[in-house]
Design an enzyme around this catalytic site. Structure first.
Site, PDB file in Angstrom:
ATOM      1  N   HIS A  56       0.820  -1.226   0.000  1.00 48.45           N
ATOM      2  CA  HIS A  56       0.000   0.000   0.000  1.00 48.45           C
ATOM      3  C   HIS A  56       0.852   1.273   0.000  1.00 48.45           C
ATOM      4  CE1 HIS A  56      -3.650  -2.233   0.479  1.00 48.45           C
ATOM      5  NE2 HIS A  56      -3.321  -2.716   1.659  1.00 48.45           N
TER       6      HIS A  56
ATOM      7  N   ASP B  64      -2.821 -10.779  -2.238  1.00 51.78           N
ATOM      8  CA  ASP B  64      -3.359 -10.235  -0.988  1.00 51.78           C
ATOM      9  C   ASP B  64      -4.832  -9.855  -1.219  1.00 51.78           C
ATOM     10  OD1 ASP B  64      -2.156  -8.767   1.726  1.00 51.78           O
ATOM     11  OD2 ASP B  64      -3.910  -7.733   0.908  1.00 51.78           O
TER      12      ASP B  64
ATOM     13  N   HIS C  16      -6.317  -7.296  -0.503  1.00 54.15           N
ATOM     14  CA  HIS C  16      -6.479  -5.872  -0.798  1.00 54.15           C
ATOM     15  C   HIS C  16      -5.660  -5.480  -2.018  1.00 54.15           C
ATOM     16  CE1 HIS C  16      -7.089  -6.456   3.581  1.00 54.15           C
ATOM     17  NE2 HIS C  16      -8.185  -5.774   3.308  1.00 54.15           N
TER      18      HIS C  16
ATOM     19  N   ASP D 249      -4.663 -12.597   3.731  1.00 49.20           N
ATOM     20  CA  ASP D 249      -5.867 -12.097   4.414  1.00 49.20           C
ATOM     21  C   ASP D 249      -7.156 -12.344   3.635  1.00 49.20           C
ATOM     22  OD1 ASP D 249      -4.901 -10.328   2.549  1.00 49.20           O
ATOM     23  OD2 ASP D 249      -4.787  -8.606   3.898  1.00 49.20           O
TER      24      ASP D 249
HETATM   25 ZN    ZN Z   1      -4.269  -7.081   2.765  1.00 49.39          ZN
END
Ligand code: ZN
Length: 317
Positions: free
Chosen positions: A128, A165, A167, A254
């Site tokens: 991120h 991931d 996200h 996740d």
């Molecule tokens: Zn994540």
């Protein structure tokens, strides 16, 4: 050459995010270590300590103003930067440099034929982090730092970053979306429902970077079968067309159905499939060489088994 080289360091524990209430805490790596030790082939793994990322390597991915701001924040005793998600302590800057350095150590091993399959078990995570700002527990973008090093030191032209991931890796996308070289593929929970709100299918790159980004958003509740379908029908054709000469995997765990950080419903076995899949790409395109870097994965009751399932997939065991 051993089947798997793990790059990690006990110093990663020193990035204190304020205790166990923060999901990105030091227990994550301890749980993973304990799970790996229990594997049958653990004794055949090689373990290498990372180096601290050189400043010029960080500057290939981040602005100097961000480096100064990050260092100043830890030295002045701040608890977080910009948002309470991004918790820091006095050691966080040093640990983040060591986290970014793992990929550099890995690439030197891969390029010198001293390793073939390298997994960097690091924290803080990176995908991120933007060039000038931290985001979502991430300070330096470990995958982007590694990709830049591979491009600049070893002249790799077609670096693939595959991100599973839960996200979207906004920082990886923004680093590469205006460049003709490189391919970033992310499978993640749909941005309408999930952090950080980027990663729509129509984000495919900008200008000469058009076509270098492939986002595969999944609706909450999506499980193994949906992912396998997307891997086969959308992702594999794109990779085959791209013909990568280096592969980096942003390995986040996740999306597991037990993980509270997303609405995805992957089983533990899905991570074995991810491992088998990326290894098959590496066998086809990069002589079996592959670099995986840990990103998210927060539910401690399943994180260890998810990582070992991925490793089993990478090793074909
Ligand atoms: Zn994540």
């Amino acid at each position: 050459m051993t089947a798997l080289t793990i790059i990690s360091d006990c110093c990663y524990q020193d990035h204190d995010t304020g205790g166990d209430d923060h999901p990105e805490n030091s227990k994550r790596l301890r749980i993973i270590d304990e799970a790996l030790v229990m594997q049958d082939n653990f004794s055949s793994y090689s373990f290498v300590r990372p180096r601290v990322a050189e400043r010029e390597c960080l500057l290939a991915a981040h602005s100097e103003s961000w480096l100064f701001r990050f260092e100043e924040a830890v030295l002045s005793g701040k608890n977080y930067i910009d948002h309470p998600d991004n918790q820091i302590c006095f050691d966080s800057y040093d640990v983040a440099m060591l986290s970014a350095g793992a990929g550099l150590t890995a690439i030197d091993l891969l390029e010198n034929d001293e390793a073939g399959n390298v997994f960097c078990l690091v924290r803080p995570p990176g995908h991120h982090a933007e060039a000038k700002i931290p985001f979502g527990f991430c300070f330096f973008n470990n995958c982007v730092v590694a990709a830049r090093y591979w491009q600049q030191k070893y002249h790799k032209k077609r670096v693939l970053i595959f991100d599973f991931d839960a996200h979207h890796g906004n920082g990886i996308q923004s680093a590469f979306e205006e460049e003709a070289n490189g391919l970033y593929i992310s499978i993640h929970e749909h941005p309408s429902f999930s952090y950080p709100g980027t990663g729509y299918m129509d984000e495919t790159g900008i200008g000469k970077g058009k076509g270098t980004i492939l986002n595969v958003p999944l609706l909450p509740g999506a499980g193994d079968e949906k992912v396998k379908e997307k891997l086969e029908k959308i992702v594999l054709p794109q990779i085959t067309k791209f013909q990568p000469d280096a592969i980096i995997v942003a390995a986040g765990f996740d999306g597991h159905k037990a993980d509270f950080m997303s609405g995805l419903q992957y089983s533990t076995e899905m991570y074995q499939t991810f491992g088998e899949t990326v290894k098959s790409w590496a066998d086809t395109f990069t002589g079996g060489k592959i670099l995986s870097i840990l990103e998210g994965g927060y539910e401690l009751s399943v994180l260890g088994e998810s990582v070992t399932a991925y490793v089993d997939g990478l090793l074909g065991s």
